[in-house]
Design an enzyme around this catalytic site. Sequence first.
Site, PDB file in Angstrom:
ATOM      1  N   LYS A 145     -47.117  23.570 141.086  1.00  0.00           N
ATOM      2  CA  LYS A 145     -45.956  22.888 140.500  1.00  0.00           C
ATOM      3  C   LYS A 145     -45.352  21.842 141.425  1.00  0.00           C
ATOM      4  O   LYS A 145     -44.891  20.808 140.950  1.00  0.00           O
ATOM      5  CB  LYS A 145     -44.895  23.885 140.047  1.00  0.00           C
ATOM      6  CG  LYS A 145     -44.218  24.626 141.162  1.00  0.00           C
ATOM      7  CD  LYS A 145     -43.243  25.665 140.604  1.00  0.00           C
ATOM      8  CE  LYS A 145     -42.571  26.375 141.735  1.00  0.00           C
ATOM      9  NZ  LYS A 145     -42.264  27.770 141.443  1.00  0.00           N
ATOM     10  N   ARG A 159     -33.663  36.564 139.735  1.00  0.00           N
ATOM     11  CA  ARG A 159     -34.028  35.338 139.034  1.00  0.00           C
ATOM     12  C   ARG A 159     -34.710  35.686 137.730  1.00  0.00           C
ATOM     13  O   ARG A 159     -34.460  35.068 136.716  1.00  0.00           O
ATOM     14  CB  ARG A 159     -34.925  34.422 139.866  1.00  0.00           C
ATOM     15  CG  ARG A 159     -35.034  33.052 139.189  1.00  0.00           C
ATOM     16  CD  ARG A 159     -35.970  32.096 139.868  1.00  0.00           C
ATOM     17  NE  ARG A 159     -37.372  32.396 139.573  1.00  0.00           N
ATOM     18  CZ  ARG A 159     -38.380  31.637 139.956  1.00  0.00           C
ATOM     19  NH1 ARG A 159     -38.141  30.548 140.664  1.00  0.00           N
ATOM     20  NH2 ARG A 159     -39.619  31.975 139.662  1.00  0.00           N
TER      21      ARG A 159
HETATM   22  C1  PLP Z   1     -42.823  28.546 142.302  1.00  0.00           C
HETATM   23  C2  PLP Z   1     -43.278  29.921 142.073  1.00  0.00           C
HETATM   24  C3  PLP Z   1     -44.192  30.507 142.947  1.00  0.00           C
HETATM   25  C4  PLP Z   1     -44.692  29.819 144.186  1.00  0.00           C
HETATM   26  O1  PLP Z   1     -43.686  29.793 145.137  1.00  0.00           O
HETATM   27  P1  PLP Z   1     -43.946  29.313 146.634  1.00  0.00           P
HETATM   28  O2  PLP Z   1     -42.769  29.794 147.374  1.00  0.00           O
HETATM   29  O3  PLP Z   1     -44.095  27.843 146.570  1.00  0.00           O
HETATM   30  O4  PLP Z   1     -45.199  29.967 147.082  1.00  0.00           O
HETATM   31  C5  PLP Z   1     -44.628  31.796 142.669  1.00  0.00           C
HETATM   32  N1  PLP Z   1     -44.183  32.461 141.586  1.00  0.00           N
HETATM   33  C6  PLP Z   1     -43.312  31.934 140.729  1.00  0.00           C
HETATM   34  C7  PLP Z   1     -42.879  32.735 139.563  1.00  0.00           C
HETATM   35  C8  PLP Z   1     -42.823  30.643 140.937  1.00  0.00           C
HETATM   36  O5  PLP Z   1     -41.948  30.122 140.075  1.00  0.00           O
END
Ligand code: PLP
Length: 365
Positions: free
Chosen positions: A36, A132
Amino acid sequence: MTGPRLEIDLDKISANARILVGRLAARGIAVTGVTKAGLGSPEIAKALLEAGVSGLGDSRIENIERLRGGIGPRPVLSLIRTPMPSQVDRIVRHADISFNTDLDVVRQLSSAAQAAGRIHGVVLMVELGDLREGIMPGDLERIFREVLNLPNIALRGIGANLACLSGTSPDAGNMAALSAIAVSMEAAFGVALDIVSGGNSANINWALGDTDIGRINDLRLGEAILLGREALERRAIDGLHTDAFALVAEVIESGIKPSRPWGTIAQNAFGETVQTADSGKIMQAILALGRQDSDPAGLIPPSGMTILGSSSDHLVLDTGGEPLSAGAELRFGVNYTTLLRAMTSPFVAKTMMKARSQQGALAAA
Ligand SMILES: *Cc1c(COP(=O)(O)O)cnc(C)c1O
């Protein structure tokens, strides 16, 4: 080449991913590469896949669709944000799996999957304290039962996400709780969960430490791969590149100015009240880089230079005495938020770089 631009070193990204995939494989954990922050870039996705990630995850269906079209052989694509009901038709078409926290949404995925004649994989997220997302552990059994009965839905596993909203850290306790939930759901329903996804880049220290990893067999990693840092203290991970991304901006004004503003001081354009110490006259440079391009708060300036402030379109620097002329380019390191914002800004060009050693040799010659 025009500025501002984000230079993306695909070799460094790939090297980071390869090291993490190897270290985590030794602990029985596969890596879902999270794209992302790269806006679903097919080039970054390819670098991750070449390095051995088991699949790709993204929070936006737009990025998943971009990946689906752009990377040849079909990797497993997971939507890692609980789906918007308005997008379920696109999601069952392009994502193999989605991460879910709301039964109504899974019901809608089931209807959309039936209409599309597809089986859609679901991972149920469990709330472990960061607040979250996730199903409260006490509600899980009831929701499991319902999801197992929904047509065209394959319940693939469970997961958790910590350290995102509140900073609740993954630790031996909450990870063992997730494992125990996996074991008890498997026993209660006589199913095998093939995915137990423990978290994100905040899980690195836990995963590479010496605690038992239990049933956890997947981590979803973005920042750790792209920026080479774990996400609890933002410490560099041993052996990884922390500079795979650089934001390059161009000087548009340079000269000696007082360090202290004058006149009647009120709020600035962003409602902030700025306190400025008087350090006499300084060598100042203004760059064509602002809040429309990125998040200036997460820029790491070249050594000896200090960021004094930013507006929508300008970044003001104390160059530490170094005279810079208009047209000169400066390179900044980026943190995760700054990377995300630069990637999503239409004003920032993205330059993909490969075979860096060769280019370096050319530049030096
Ligand atoms: C963005 C996201 C990740 C990845 O997070 P990082 O800290 O960049 O490794 C993993 N799981 C979910 C649900 C996310 O939204």
